[in-house]
Design a protein around this motif. Structure first.
Motif, PDB file in Angstrom:
ATOM      1  N   VAL A   1      -2.599  -6.100  -9.987  1.00 53.91           N
ATOM      2  CA  VAL A   1      -3.905  -5.553  -9.648  1.00 53.91           C
ATOM      3  C   VAL A   1      -3.672  -4.285  -8.843  1.00 53.91           C
ATOM      4  CG1 VAL A   1      -5.967  -5.836  -8.225  1.00 53.91           C
ATOM      5  CG2 VAL A   1      -5.243  -7.678  -9.729  1.00 53.91           C
ATOM      6  N   CYS A   2      -4.362  -3.235  -9.272  1.00 49.74           N
ATOM      7  CA  CYS A   2      -4.128  -1.920  -8.691  1.00 49.74           C
ATOM      8  C   CYS A   2      -5.453  -1.368  -8.175  1.00 49.74           C
ATOM      9  CB  CYS A   2      -3.558  -1.026  -9.798  1.00 49.74           C
ATOM     10  SG  CYS A   2      -3.332   0.655  -9.315  1.00 49.74           S
ATOM     11  N   ILE A   3      -5.476  -1.006  -6.906  1.00 49.04           N
ATOM     12  CA  ILE A   3      -6.656  -0.362  -6.320  1.00 49.04           C
ATOM     13  C   ILE A   3      -6.318   1.114  -6.138  1.00 49.04           C
ATOM     14  CG2 ILE A   3      -8.126  -0.232  -4.266  1.00 49.04           C
ATOM     15  CD1 ILE A   3      -7.637  -3.254  -3.895  1.00 49.04           C
ATOM     16  N   TYR A   4      -7.069   2.001  -6.770  1.00 53.86           N
ATOM     17  CA  TYR A   4      -6.678   3.413  -6.737  1.00 53.86           C
ATOM     18  C   TYR A   4      -7.908   4.291  -6.931  1.00 53.86           C
ATOM     19  CZ  TYR A   4      -7.162   3.563 -11.839  1.00 53.86           C
ATOM     20  OH  TYR A   4      -7.661   3.516 -13.114  1.00 53.86           O
ATOM     21  N   ASN A   5      -7.721   5.550  -6.673  1.00 51.82           N
ATOM     22  CA  ASN A   5      -8.803   6.513  -6.844  1.00 51.82           C
ATOM     23  C   ASN A   5      -8.559   7.301  -8.127  1.00 51.82           C
ATOM     24  OD1 ASN A   5     -10.482   8.926  -6.611  1.00 51.82           O
ATOM     25  ND2 ASN A   5     -10.852   8.228  -4.501  1.00 51.82           N
TER      26      ASN A   5
ATOM     27  N   ARG B   1      -9.566   9.977  -9.100  1.00 53.52           N
ATOM     28  CA  ARG B   1      -9.455  11.431  -8.966  1.00 53.52           C
ATOM     29  C   ARG B   1      -8.083  11.872  -8.446  1.00 53.52           C
ATOM     30  NH1 ARG B   1     -14.667  13.960  -8.337  1.00 53.52           N
ATOM     31  NH2 ARG B   1     -15.806  13.241 -10.148  1.00 53.52           N
ATOM     32  N   GLU B   2      -7.380  10.948  -7.869  1.00 50.20           N
ATOM     33  CA  GLU B   2      -6.118  11.330  -7.218  1.00 50.20           C
ATOM     34  C   GLU B   2      -4.973  11.379  -8.220  1.00 50.20           C
ATOM     35  OE1 GLU B   2      -5.547   8.664  -3.961  1.00 50.20           O
ATOM     36  OE2 GLU B   2      -7.222   9.490  -2.800  1.00 50.20           O
ATOM     37  N   ARG B   3      -3.972  12.210  -7.890  1.00 53.14           N
ATOM     38  CA  ARG B   3      -2.774  12.333  -8.727  1.00 53.14           C
ATOM     39  C   ARG B   3      -1.550  12.096  -7.842  1.00 53.14           C
ATOM     40  NH1 ARG B   3      -6.042  12.061 -11.775  1.00 53.14           N
ATOM     41  NH2 ARG B   3      -6.766  13.418 -13.437  1.00 53.14           N
ATOM     42  N   PRO B   4      -1.294  10.860  -7.487  1.00 48.91           N
ATOM     43  CA  PRO B   4      -0.190  10.610  -6.542  1.00 48.91           C
ATOM     44  C   PRO B   4       1.186  10.969  -7.123  1.00 48.91           C
ATOM     45  CG  PRO B   4      -1.104   8.546  -7.348  1.00 48.91           C
ATOM     46  CD  PRO B   4      -1.994   9.627  -7.847  1.00 48.91           C
ATOM     47  N   TRP B   5       1.339  10.881  -8.435  1.00 44.74           N
ATOM     48  CA  TRP B   5       2.623  11.242  -9.066  1.00 44.74           C
ATOM     49  C   TRP B   5       2.342  12.319 -10.087  1.00 44.74           C
ATOM     50  CZ3 TRP B   5       7.132   8.878  -7.444  1.00 44.74           C
ATOM     51  CH2 TRP B   5       6.961   7.754  -6.627  1.00 44.74           C
ATOM     52  N   LYS B   6       3.039  13.415  -9.953  1.00 44.16           N
ATOM     53  CA  LYS B   6       2.786  14.505 -10.890  1.00 44.16           C
ATOM     54  C   LYS B   6       3.983  14.708 -11.789  1.00 44.16           C
ATOM     55  CE  LYS B   6      -0.569  16.975  -8.116  1.00 44.16           C
ATOM     56  NZ  LYS B   6      -0.485  17.032  -6.654  1.00 44.16           N
TER      57      LYS B   6
ATOM     58  N   TYR C   1      -2.986   4.245  -2.644  1.00 48.43           N
ATOM     59  CA  TYR C   1      -3.324   3.175  -3.580  1.00 48.43           C
ATOM     60  C   TYR C   1      -2.656   1.887  -3.125  1.00 48.43           C
ATOM     61  CZ  TYR C   1       1.144   4.576  -5.760  1.00 48.43           C
ATOM     62  OH  TYR C   1       2.442   4.914  -5.992  1.00 48.43           O
ATOM     63  N   CYS C   2      -3.182   0.744  -3.603  1.00 50.38           N
ATOM     64  CA  CYS C   2      -2.641  -0.571  -3.231  1.00 50.38           C
ATOM     65  C   CYS C   2      -2.298  -1.340  -4.504  1.00 50.38           C
ATOM     66  CB  CYS C   2      -3.668  -1.376  -2.440  1.00 50.38           C
ATOM     67  SG  CYS C   2      -4.239  -0.560  -0.954  1.00 50.38           S
ATOM     68  N   LEU C   3      -1.245  -2.137  -4.431  1.00 51.24           N
ATOM     69  CA  LEU C   3      -0.821  -2.948  -5.567  1.00 51.24           C
ATOM     70  C   LEU C   3      -0.605  -4.379  -5.106  1.00 51.24           C
ATOM     71  CD1 LEU C   3       1.962  -0.579  -6.995  1.00 51.24           C
ATOM     72  CD2 LEU C   3      -0.367  -0.814  -7.872  1.00 51.24           C
ATOM     73  N   ALA C   4      -1.073  -5.316  -5.926  1.00 52.21           N
ATOM     74  CA  ALA C   4      -0.733  -6.727  -5.720  1.00 52.21           C
ATOM     75  C   ALA C   4      -0.152  -7.225  -7.034  1.00 52.21           C
ATOM     76  CB  ALA C   4      -1.966  -7.538  -5.341  1.00 52.21           C
ATOM     77  N   MET C   5       0.948  -7.918  -6.967  1.00 49.11           N
ATOM     78  CA  MET C   5       1.590  -8.359  -8.212  1.00 49.11           C
ATOM     79  C   MET C   5       2.225  -9.728  -8.031  1.00 49.11           C
ATOM     80  SD  MET C   5       4.709  -5.644  -7.926  1.00 49.11           S
ATOM     81  CE  MET C   5       3.815  -4.591  -6.785  1.00 49.11           C
ATOM     82  N   THR C   6       2.290 -10.478  -9.132  1.00 48.97           N
ATOM     83  CA  THR C   6       2.992 -11.754  -9.093  1.00 48.97           C
ATOM     84  C   THR C   6       4.491 -11.488  -9.212  1.00 48.97           C
ATOM     85  OG1 THR C   6       2.725 -12.001 -11.482  1.00 48.97           O
ATOM     86  CG2 THR C   6       1.075 -13.046 -10.076  1.00 48.97           C
TER      87      THR C   6
ATOM     88  N   ALA D   1       0.863  -1.180   0.000  1.00 51.15           N
ATOM     89  CA  ALA D   1       0.000   0.000   0.000  1.00 51.15           C
ATOM     90  C   ALA D   1       0.898   1.228   0.000  1.00 51.15           C
ATOM     91  CB  ALA D   1      -0.895  -0.006   1.232  1.00 51.15           C
ATOM     92  N   ARG D   2       0.598   2.181  -0.861  1.00 49.27           N
ATOM     93  CA  ARG D   2       1.379   3.425  -0.918  1.00 49.27           C
ATOM     94  C   ARG D   2       0.493   4.554  -0.413  1.00 49.27           C
ATOM     95  NH1 ARG D   2       6.640   4.805  -1.580  1.00 49.27           N
ATOM     96  NH2 ARG D   2       6.937   3.688  -3.526  1.00 49.27           N
ATOM     97  N   THR D   3       1.009   5.315   0.533  1.00 52.55           N
ATOM     98  CA  THR D   3       0.268   6.492   0.984  1.00 52.55           C
ATOM     99  C   THR D   3       1.112   7.729   0.706  1.00 52.55           C
ATOM    100  OG1 THR D   3       1.178   6.117   3.190  1.00 52.55           O
ATOM    101  CG2 THR D   3      -1.074   5.378   2.799  1.00 52.55           C
ATOM    102  N   ILE D   4       0.418   8.793   0.324  1.00 53.18           N
ATOM    103  CA  ILE D   4       1.111  10.050   0.070  1.00 53.18           C
ATOM    104  C   ILE D   4       0.487  11.093   0.985  1.00 53.18           C
ATOM    105  CG2 ILE D   4       1.633  11.850  -1.628  1.00 53.18           C
ATOM    106  CD1 ILE D   4       0.758   8.525  -2.992  1.00 53.18           C
ATOM    107  N   ALA D   5       1.298  11.637   1.868  1.00 53.77           N
ATOM    108  CA  ALA D   5       0.805  12.634   2.820  1.00 53.77           C
ATOM    109  C   ALA D   5       0.567  13.960   2.103  1.00 53.77           C
ATOM    110  CB  ALA D   5       1.812  12.809   3.954  1.00 53.77           C
TER     111      ALA D   5
END
Lengths: 231, 569
Positions: free
Chosen positions: B558-562, B564-569, B496-501, B444-448
């Protein structure tokens, strides 16, 4: 829009060829070995997986043991041992095993931390036509009892009737004996070696689920005719 | 010495035992990648007296201050100095070799001199003359019957004796002459080179274009198609007078005869380009067909989306095999659920296992969420744990059932199973959960608000040098799941959250440092500005279809994200 990867080294499949180059190997045997290493090279280059993962190091032993560095198969130049002259007597198997152990210590990247996978489990092929002329027991023991970078596949081939398979059995996990040393038998053996390496490289990828599978022996192809498994 | 290529056996002293003068110790730093070890101290070994002292100091250290040389010029091709053992103290290079002669096995009791040779040659001549005389007497006694029978018999006895004498003397002369030549050559080297002996062999293999250390053409043994026995040199250095003190003592004085005549052709080596991966379709007759790519794209409450992509790897394309990864994902109310699974390549029904497992896990989690909807306190780490656990339970049962129906062992359908789930709690708080058996990663990645990025691992990777077990979902006991399910609340303005093989995760290890290389293009270039995750699928597929050496596995993310959000600009 692309991914900029780091230049970290990729995971390698290290293959060690321990070749007896003592004077008793001269003639058909050593030319057969020369050809065999060339054959391994070409076979592996024809497999895209092996071509990009296999790294080869050759350790020769006669009166002393020498090692060439672990080299990507694409850049590897097979050695050409002189067929008929200036081959030293002696079979420094202990020296060769010592170089192998040192290389396993220094060159092979072990698993690091939580998800940093190291190199694939090395394969070792050992060819000799005689018996050691030095003290080999300590290094053989060290090889067998390694805890890091453990080698689970050590294939020993005795060439000709004078090969001491009792000693080979103590070093190798799979011991084979070639009674009739003919060019055809030598070639068949090396074809089998390259097949085994490809199997290992394939298994390494196919398992995918990490190094844990590599702790167990790779299921090698059936040995060719002319080579008898020694149990 | 510096222009000499490594050879097999390596250049050494005249007796071929790898002796060198102490001056050559200075060569150690120039050794590139070549290691050498000798016989070790130990009881009961042969040739102990003749070998150098096996102390550890003389083991050449590889790569002193240098990185390994690729291409491995040091190995065979280019001339490189090699490190050899220092000579034993007190040993003299010019001293005649004591030992057994390969040809005769006779001990060498004294140095060969001109006198020895002369005496031996004279003996041989006398023997030959006596032989001729005996022959003559026999002939005469046969034709002149007047001679006595004793006389004839005596001559007959003399015949073989004289022949033997003649032969032995001649051999001795040859041998003595050979020893003398060796001694003179050694002496010549010492006077010519001071400490450094001349190479006693050409590089065993020299690629085209490589500089030849010796201007004088010397027969290259490696290039002989059919090896022959060593021949005496065809050089002017006959009977003790070398034409030059630096003559290369290339030939072996004698090679013991080999039993069989070599009939093997040397194969020349030439560099080949590595084979490229090819794309092959699986056999039409194969059952359990799987699409080569799969995707999941769902948009749920609050613009939260689940987007998943699974691609067939180069290795499976090359081998005409089906993709063995599987993905699944769904949004349920405020919850986002995702599954990735990777069938074990060694097991023939692994693609069935991964698909059955992923589907069942998703169903199990959905069913649990429906139950929880009526339970207060579901939006907690405990609730998350039960949801993930329910996913595992259902997958476990479904896989066992499937194996039973098909009449196969559970291991034939071995697969990994990774779950990820997310619930937006509002006010910058997120309930995130992950579960993992097998390789891959769940994060899980969080951006303050201030832009601070934080990566939270929601898994314990199944690798480790000490771990001897094969880890697949079916091979782990359900009792162990509690150690493999993680649920926690993370805080951040964006998440956002990521799951990957492992087909992806292995290319970005360590994740803490490397995963940004995937996240940045994914969120900045691919997902940004796309209101529907469905629109982003082709671009994500294209992004994940990267080429990297050593990366051939199926890739699933698999990516769970919003949206509307722009975590990387």
């Amino acid at each position: 829009m692309s991914i900029a990867f780091s230049q970290d080294a990729i995971r390698r499949l290290p293959v060690y060829l321990l070749l007896d180059t003592s004077s008793s190997m001269q003639g058909v045997k050593i030319v057969g070995v020369n050809n065999g290493v060339v054959l391994i090279c070409q076979e592996l280059m024809s497999d895209p997986r092996a071509a990009s993962t296999v790294h080869i190091s050759v350790i020769t032993f006669a009166d002393q043991a020498y090692q060439s560095p672990l080299t990507p198969i694409a850049q590897f130049v097979p050695p050409q041992f002189p067929a008929n002259s200036s081959m030293a007597p002696g079979t420094a198997l202990g020296g060769a095993l010592r170089l192998l152990n040192e290389s396993l210590d220094q060159d092979i990247i072990a698993n690091q931390g939580a998800d940093r996978k190291g190199d694939y489990k090395p394969l070792v092929f050992l060819l000799t036509d005689g018996e050691p002329s030095d003290h080999w027991q300590t290094e053989a023991q060290r090889l067998a009892t390694r805890t890091t970078n453990k080698v689970v596949n050590v294939i020993g081939l005795g060439i000709g009737p004078y090969a001491n398979t009792n000693i080979l059995r103590q070093v190798a996990t799979t011991t084979l004996l070639m009674q009739d040393v003919t060019p055809a038998n030598i070639k068949a053996f090396f074809t089998w070696v390259s097949g085994s390496i490809m199997t290992a490289s394939h298994a390494a990828m196919a398992y995918g689920q990490g190094v844990t599978q590599q702790q167990t022996q790779v299921a090698l192809p059936p040995v060719p005719g002319g080579v008898l498994p020694q149990s | 010495m510096s222009n000499q290529g490594p050879n097999y056996p390596p250049a050494g002293g005249p007796d071929g035992r790898g002796r060198q003068t102490p001056a050559n110790n200075n060569m150690a730093p120039t050794v590139q990648g070549m290691r050498v070890a000798g016989q070790q101290a130990g009881p009961g070994r042969r040739e102990r007296q003749a070998l150098p002292n096996r102390s550890p100091q003389w083991i050449a250290q590889p790569n002193q201050g240098a990185t390994p040389v690729y291409p491995p010029t040091a190995s065979y091709g280019q001339p490189q100095p090699i490190m050899l053992a220092p000579m034993q103290e007190g040993a003299s290079l010019a001293a005649p070799v004591r030992g057994s002669h390969a040809a005769t096995g006779f001990a060498v009791p004294m140095p060969a001199t001109e006198m020895n040779i002369l005496v031996a040659r004279v003996g041989a001549v006398i023997g030959a003359l006596t032989f001729a005389a005996s022959l003559l007497i026999v002939a005469l006694s046969m034709t002149h019957h007047s001679s006595g029978i004793l006389y004839t018999a005596g001559a007959f006895v003399f015949l073989p004796i004289t022949a033997l004498f003649s032969f032995v003397f001649w051999q001795t002369a040859q041998f003595a002459s050979e020893k003398q030549r060796q001694t003179i050559r050694q002496a010549g080297q010492q006077t010519a080179g001071g400490a450094a002996p001349q190479p006693n062999a050409q590089p065993a293999y020299a690629p085209p274009g490589a500089p030849q250390p010796q201007p004088r053409p010397v027969p290259q043994p490696a290039q002989q198609a059919t090896p022959q026995h060593a021949q005496p040199p065809q050089t002017p250095e006959v009977d003790g007078e070398p034409t030059s003190p630096q003559l290369s003592p290339e030939y072996a004085p004698y090679a013991p005869p080999i039993d069989e005549e070599p009939t093997i052709e040397a194969i020349p080596f030439k560099h080949l380009d590595p084979a490229q991966f090819e794309d092959h379709e699986p056999d039409q007759s194969e059952g359990d067909r799987v699409e080569h790519t799969a995707s999941v794209a769902e948009l749920g409450d609050g613009n939260w989306a689940v987007l998943g992509v699974s691609l067939r790897g180069l290795s499976h394309k090359h081998d005409a095999k089906f993709r063995e990864d599987a993905i699944a994902g769904v949004t349920v109310g405020g919850w986002q659920l995702g599954v990735v699974a990777d069938g074990g390549g060694a097991y023939h029904l692994s693609r069935v296992g991964s698909n059955v497992g992923a589907r069942a896990a998703l169903q199990g989690m959905r069913a649990k969420l429906r139950d929880l909807a009526r339970t207060p306190g579901a939006a907690s780490t405990e609730g998350m744990y039960t949801v993930l656990h329910a996913g595992y339970s259902q997958a476990y049962e479904a896989l066992a059932e499937e194996a039973k129906t098909r009449g196969v062992a559970p291991r034939d359908m071995y697969t990994t199973l990774l779950l990820v789930a997310h619930l937006d709690l509002g006010s910058g708080r997120h309930l995130v959960g992950g579960a993992q058996v097998g390789d891959g990663a769940v994060v899980a990645r969080t951006i303050a608000a201030d832009g601070q990025r934080n990566l939270t691992r929601l898994n314990t990777p199944d690798i480790g040098a000490a771990n001897n077990e094969t880890v697949f979902f079916q091979s782990v006991s359900p009792d162990d799941w509690q150690n493999r399910i993680f649920a926690q609340v993370v805080e951040g303005a964006q998440c956002y959250c990521l799951a990957m093989t492992d087909g992806i995760a292995d290319d970005f290890t360590p994740l803490e440092r490397e995963l940004v290389r995937l996240e940045e293009p994914l969120f900045r270039d691919v997902l940004a500005g796309k209101k529907s995750p469905r629109d982003a699928v082709p671009a994500v597929e294209s992004l994940l279809d990267y080429r990297r050496p050593g990366s051939f596995d199926d890739r699933s993310l698999v990516c769970i994200y919003n949206t509307r959000e722009r975590p990387w600009k």
